[in-house]
Scaffold this motif. Structure first.
Motif, PDB file in Angstrom:
ATOM      1  N   ASN A 251       7.481 -42.309  -1.450  1.00  0.00           N
ATOM      2  CA  ASN A 251       7.640 -42.703  -0.229  1.00  0.00           C
ATOM      3  C   ASN A 251       8.080 -41.869   0.691  1.00  0.00           C
ATOM      4  N   GLU A 252       9.097 -40.928   0.180  1.00  0.00           N
ATOM      5  CA  GLU A 252       9.770 -39.632   0.944  1.00  0.00           C
ATOM      6  C   GLU A 252       8.671 -38.933   1.451  1.00  0.00           C
ATOM      7  N   ALA A 253       7.897 -38.548   0.460  1.00  0.00           N
ATOM      8  CA  ALA A 253       6.546 -37.531   0.611  1.00  0.00           C
ATOM      9  C   ALA A 253       5.706 -38.051   1.583  1.00  0.00           C
ATOM     10  N   GLU A 254       5.233 -39.305   1.533  1.00  0.00           N
ATOM     11  CA  GLU A 254       4.422 -39.911   2.806  1.00  0.00           C
ATOM     12  C   GLU A 254       5.150 -39.823   4.185  1.00  0.00           C
ATOM     13  N   LYS A 255       6.585 -40.109   4.051  1.00  0.00           N
ATOM     14  CA  LYS A 255       7.137 -40.000   5.523  1.00  0.00           C
ATOM     15  C   LYS A 255       6.996 -38.605   6.045  1.00  0.00           C
ATOM     16  N   MET A 256       7.040 -37.532   4.898  1.00  0.00           N
ATOM     17  CA  MET A 256       6.942 -36.202   5.633  1.00  0.00           C
ATOM     18  C   MET A 256       5.263 -35.655   5.549  1.00  0.00           C
ATOM     19  N   GLY A 257       4.252 -36.528   5.386  1.00  0.00           N
ATOM     20  CA  GLY A 257       2.991 -36.119   5.305  1.00  0.00           C
ATOM     21  C   GLY A 257       2.470 -35.175   4.493  1.00  0.00           C
ATOM     22  N   ILE A 258       3.043 -35.402   3.214  1.00  0.00           N
ATOM     23  CA  ILE A 258       2.578 -34.567   2.106  1.00  0.00           C
ATOM     24  C   ILE A 258       2.006 -35.189   0.720  1.00  0.00           C
ATOM     25  N   ASP A 259       1.117 -34.906   0.169  1.00  0.00           N
ATOM     26  CA  ASP A 259       0.575 -35.415  -0.784  1.00  0.00           C
ATOM     27  C   ASP A 259       0.842 -34.820  -2.104  1.00  0.00           C
ATOM     28  N   LEU A 260       1.041 -35.534  -3.330  1.00  0.00           N
ATOM     29  CA  LEU A 260       1.886 -35.247  -4.439  1.00  0.00           C
ATOM     30  C   LEU A 260       0.942 -35.806  -5.398  1.00  0.00           C
ATOM     31  N   PRO A 261      -0.353 -35.271  -5.745  1.00  0.00           N
ATOM     32  CA  PRO A 261      -1.046 -35.801  -6.726  1.00  0.00           C
ATOM     33  C   PRO A 261      -0.528 -35.942  -8.121  1.00  0.00           C
ATOM     34  N   GLY A 262       0.207 -34.989  -8.591  1.00  0.00           N
ATOM     35  CA  GLY A 262       0.591 -34.693  -9.901  1.00  0.00           C
ATOM     36  C   GLY A 262       1.570 -36.025 -10.140  1.00  0.00           C
ATOM     37  N   LEU A 263       2.558 -36.487  -9.032  1.00  0.00           N
ATOM     38  CA  LEU A 263       3.618 -37.139  -9.284  1.00  0.00           C
ATOM     39  C   LEU A 263       3.003 -38.561  -9.266  1.00  0.00           C
ATOM     40  N   ALA A 264       1.811 -38.821  -8.408  1.00  0.00           N
ATOM     41  CA  ALA A 264       1.171 -40.158  -8.343  1.00  0.00           C
ATOM     42  C   ALA A 264       0.544 -40.429  -9.606  1.00  0.00           C
ATOM     43  N   LEU A 265      -0.005 -39.423 -10.353  1.00  0.00           N
ATOM     44  CA  LEU A 265      -0.644 -39.649 -11.724  1.00  0.00           C
ATOM     45  C   LEU A 265       0.507 -39.994 -12.434  1.00  0.00           C
ATOM     46  N   ALA A 266       1.665 -39.326 -12.619  1.00  0.00           N
ATOM     47  CA  ALA A 266       2.669 -39.755 -13.679  1.00  0.00           C
ATOM     48  C   ALA A 266       3.090 -41.326 -13.425  1.00  0.00           C
ATOM     49  N   LYS A 267       3.292 -41.329 -12.214  1.00  0.00           N
ATOM     50  CA  LYS A 267       3.793 -42.878 -11.966  1.00  0.00           C
ATOM     51  C   LYS A 267       2.776 -43.822 -12.429  1.00  0.00           C
ATOM     52  N   GLU A 268       1.542 -43.636 -12.116  1.00  0.00           N
ATOM     53  CA  GLU A 268       0.549 -44.584 -12.589  1.00  0.00           C
ATOM     54  C   GLU A 268       0.471 -44.594 -14.466  1.00  0.00           C
ATOM     55  N   MET A 269       0.536 -43.471 -14.961  1.00  0.00           N
ATOM     56  CA  MET A 269       0.739 -43.462 -16.476  1.00  0.00           C
ATOM     57  C   MET A 269       1.859 -44.228 -16.768  1.00  0.00           C
ATOM     58  N   TYR A 270       3.151 -43.958 -16.256  1.00  0.00           N
ATOM     59  CA  TYR A 270       4.260 -44.622 -16.736  1.00  0.00           C
ATOM     60  C   TYR A 270       4.233 -46.337 -16.144  1.00  0.00           C
ATOM     61  N   GLU A 271       3.639 -46.513 -15.314  1.00  0.00           N
ATOM     62  CA  GLU A 271       3.652 -48.163 -15.111  1.00  0.00           C
ATOM     63  C   GLU A 271       2.645 -48.639 -15.972  1.00  0.00           C
ATOM     64  N   LYS A 272       1.604 -47.944 -16.461  1.00  0.00           N
ATOM     65  CA  LYS A 272       0.925 -48.715 -17.704  1.00  0.00           C
ATOM     66  C   LYS A 272       1.617 -48.828 -18.867  1.00  0.00           C
ATOM     67  N   LEU A 273       2.632 -47.932 -18.918  1.00  0.00           N
ATOM     68  CA  LEU A 273       3.350 -47.994 -20.504  1.00  0.00           C
ATOM     69  C   LEU A 273       4.409 -49.306 -20.135  1.00  0.00           C
ATOM     70  N   ALA A 274       4.786 -49.232 -18.976  1.00  0.00           N
ATOM     71  CA  ALA A 274       5.861 -50.269 -18.908  1.00  0.00           C
ATOM     72  C   ALA A 274       5.143 -51.671 -18.735  1.00  0.00           C
ATOM     73  N   ALA A 275       3.868 -51.930 -18.564  1.00  0.00           N
ATOM     74  CA  ALA A 275       3.289 -52.999 -18.658  1.00  0.00           C
ATOM     75  C   ALA A 275       2.837 -53.356 -19.846  1.00  0.00           C
ATOM     76  N   GLN A 276       3.086 -52.598 -20.921  1.00  0.00           N
ATOM     77  CA  GLN A 276       2.789 -52.745 -22.241  1.00  0.00           C
ATOM     78  C   GLN A 276       4.082 -52.982 -22.807  1.00  0.00           C
ATOM     79  N   GLY A 277       5.232 -53.003 -22.117  1.00  0.00           N
ATOM     80  CA  GLY A 277       6.584 -53.426 -22.799  1.00  0.00           C
ATOM     81  C   GLY A 277       7.431 -52.242 -23.042  1.00  0.00           C
ATOM     82  N   GLU A 278       7.137 -50.999 -22.547  1.00  0.00           N
ATOM     83  CA  GLU A 278       7.877 -49.952 -22.687  1.00  0.00           C
ATOM     84  C   GLU A 278       8.730 -49.586 -21.676  1.00  0.00           C
ATOM     85  N   GLU A 279       9.182 -50.474 -20.726  1.00  0.00           N
ATOM     86  CA  GLU A 279      10.008 -50.196 -19.645  1.00  0.00           C
ATOM     87  C   GLU A 279      11.465 -49.873 -20.127  1.00  0.00           C
ATOM     88  N   ASN A 280      11.854 -49.998 -21.166  1.00  0.00           N
ATOM     89  CA  ASN A 280      13.225 -49.748 -21.456  1.00  0.00           C
ATOM     90  C   ASN A 280      13.437 -48.629 -22.499  1.00  0.00           C
TER      91      ASN A 280
END
Length: 292
Positions: A251-280
């Protein structure tokens, strides 16, 4: 500060890291008031001499310096500005230090709200995980007034080793975001290296021992690869909290007008794990993304 004039300290948030951090303050001889939403988590500290408080309000009324390390930005806002909040009931001349990884914009808001009442507010997120907290060698990144930083510095030195004043309110949180950006892609690299080594039929522990002394060396490789190899996914840092951090950074990167594809990929991967019950689970559970 001499033993005779040590101020009363408050600590709110006694989770994976906070309990150890508060323990170091107590061991250093400071009078310590503690509050946590789950009271049982304070029992060990109370047995050692800490004083239980029933709310952030009560902590604010008793302590000269208060540290907080809670879960999410909404928890921070409630702790500081809620009906029983620190700033809501704080006294002029007190110091409040939020060590939660939270939003830079919220850090600035808390600073301004505190300033209206003559309260000094610092944002001071930390890095080093549960190990760094236990061993009192956290990296502490601080934003806010320099004079307030100087006053609180002896307490920071009780909890950490690499303590840096970064600038105005919000600077500590921005620095922690940079830290999380680096960790996010780095953890992907660690897990991919282990997956590759295993599929190649290598002794993975020997691979880790070898590459951790070269250019691939990192805190994540040295600290979390051994846990992965033992199938130890207990949290030094929760996946759910890391997703929160990555969301803030994007969100902060978007405000500053920068693209962080590595971070976006990591978030996507972790969200998939969280959806599988690994959030804790701990962040090292990213290894489970691969079926190996």
């Amino acid at each position: 500060m001499t033993v005779a004039d040590k101020p009363s300290i408050g600590f709110i948030g006694l989770g994976v890291m906070g309990k150890s951090m508060a323990g170091h303050i107590l061991k250093a001889g400071y009078p310590l008031y503690v509050y946590n939403r789950t009271k049982a988590k304070a029992d060990e500290l109370v047995e050692k001499g800490a004083i239980w408080a029933d709310s952030p309000k009560e902590v604010a009324e008793q302590a000269k310096i208060v540290f907080t390390i809670v879960g999410f930005p909404q928890d921070v806002e409630e702790t500081y500005l809620g009906e029983n909040g620190l700033i809501t009931h704080g006294k002029e001349g007190t110091y409040f230090v939020d060590m939660t990884t939270s939003s830079p914009s919220l850090a600035k808001k808390l600073y301004e709200e505190g300033k209206k009442k003559g309260i000094f507010v610092l944002d001071a997120p930390v890095s080093g995980g549960d190990i760094g907290a236990r061993e009192a060698r956290l990296a502490i990144m601080v934003g806010g007034d320099k004079d307030a930083f100087d006053y609180v510095l002896p307490l920071f030195e009780v909890m950490g080793k690499n303590i840096t004043y970064l600038g105005e309110a919000g600077a500590g949180q921005h620095t922690k975001m940079a830290n999380q950006v680096a960790i996010a892609s780095g953890m992907i690299g660690v897990c991919e290296a282990l997956v590759y080594a295993k599929k190649a039929g290598l002794d993975v522990q020997k691979v880790v021992d070898t590459i951790s002394t070269g250019a691939a060396a990192s805190f994540s490789l040295s600290s979390y690869a051994p846990r992965i190899l033992k199938e130890d996914y207990t949290p030094g840092f929760f996946i759910k909290h890391f997703i929160k951090d990555m969301t803030i950074a994007l969100n902060e990167a978007e405000k500053m007008g920068i693209d962080l594809p590595g971070l976006a990929l990591a978030k996507e991967m972790y969200e998939k794990l969280a959806a599988q019950g690994e959030e804790n689970s701990g962040t090292q559970a990213l290894y489970k993304y691969w079926d190996v």
